[in-house]
Scaffold this active site. Sequence first.
Site, PDB file in Angstrom:
ATOM      1  CE  LYS A  14      -2.689 -15.207 -10.542  1.00  0.00           C
ATOM      2  NZ  LYS A  14      -3.505 -14.370 -11.304  1.00  0.00           N
ATOM      3  NE  ARG A  89      -7.900 -12.263 -14.218  1.00  0.00           N
ATOM      4  CZ  ARG A  89      -6.772 -11.717 -13.798  1.00  0.00           C
ATOM      5  NH1 ARG A  89      -5.658 -11.957 -14.414  1.00  0.00           N
ATOM      6  NH2 ARG A  89      -6.759 -10.949 -12.746  1.00  0.00           N
ATOM      7  NE  ARG A 128      -1.031  -8.713  -4.086  1.00  0.00           N
ATOM      8  CZ  ARG A 128      -1.592  -9.459  -5.036  1.00  0.00           C
ATOM      9  NH1 ARG A 128      -0.963 -10.537  -5.470  1.00  0.00           N
ATOM     10  NH2 ARG A 128      -2.752  -9.138  -5.539  1.00  0.00           N
ATOM     11  NE  ARG A 163      -2.596  -5.795  -7.597  1.00  0.00           N
ATOM     12  CZ  ARG A 163      -2.791  -6.959  -8.234  1.00  0.00           C
ATOM     13  NH1 ARG A 163      -1.772  -7.798  -8.396  1.00  0.00           N
ATOM     14  NH2 ARG A 163      -3.970  -7.289  -8.695  1.00  0.00           N
ATOM     15  NE  ARG A 174      -7.925  -8.352  -7.749  1.00  0.00           N
ATOM     16  CZ  ARG A 174      -6.961  -8.269  -6.835  1.00  0.00           C
ATOM     17  NH1 ARG A 174      -7.145  -7.607  -5.719  1.00  0.00           N
ATOM     18  NH2 ARG A 174      -5.810  -8.849  -7.047  1.00  0.00           N
TER      19      ARG A 174
END
Length: 217
Positions: A14, A89, A128, A163, A174
């Site tokens: 995203k 969310r 990431r 992160r 998540r």
Amino acid sequence: MKNIMFIAPPAAGKGTQAELVVEKYGIPHISTGDILREISKEDNEIGQYVAETLASGKLVKDEITYKLIEDRLKKDDCKNGFIIDGFPRNLKQAYEYDKILKKLDYEVGNVILINIDKETLEKRIVGRRICEDCHAIYNINYKNSSPKVDSICDNCGGKLYQRTDDNLESFNTRYQMYLDKTEPIIDHYRKQNVLKEVDGNDTIENIFKKIDNIIKN
Ligand code: AMP
């Protein structure tokens, strides 16, 4: 142009796609995750609560997100369109978002759902890396998305970081949060006839082409 909302599981791309939309169309990218990561650096009670919740992979309290979204959407730069990423969310947030939009006289616009396999997400999550300064996103598990120099941002020379929630344990929480809480909002937007689906098991460029076609139509 129409406003854009992204719905997708964690690490579906995203943020990367939003950056490409910003580059082409110059509209602001409003990411509740980014805003919350800034708040998590604050040396106070709320900063500490947000930092701990983010690291665990759970969602922060709904009420924290409402004011943050409304205040951001009131800014002048949102008048010609915006991308909302990471909000709503859950269904409660979706109902609240409908109210905020009505109050500010905005349309929800195109709701873009990125569908993607869990295995691909796991590979992306651990690779990431993000720029501390400009928030550009890299992935060291993909040659095309790796930074040219290790740990340094190609765009601005900033330092790259991982992160706190980009590990398999937080990812599983998540992902489960996404299935339990976020997936139900898909029907909410399907009923409003604003949902557009995109296959995210593809290259960044191809996914962007599909998203750009939705934006242009
Ligand atoms: P993201 O950058 O969208 O992956 O979000 C990172 C984390 O921020 C999530 O795992 C949640 O802990 C928190 N977060 C982001 N958006 C929301 C939201 N709308 N409601 C509650 N928590 C959120």
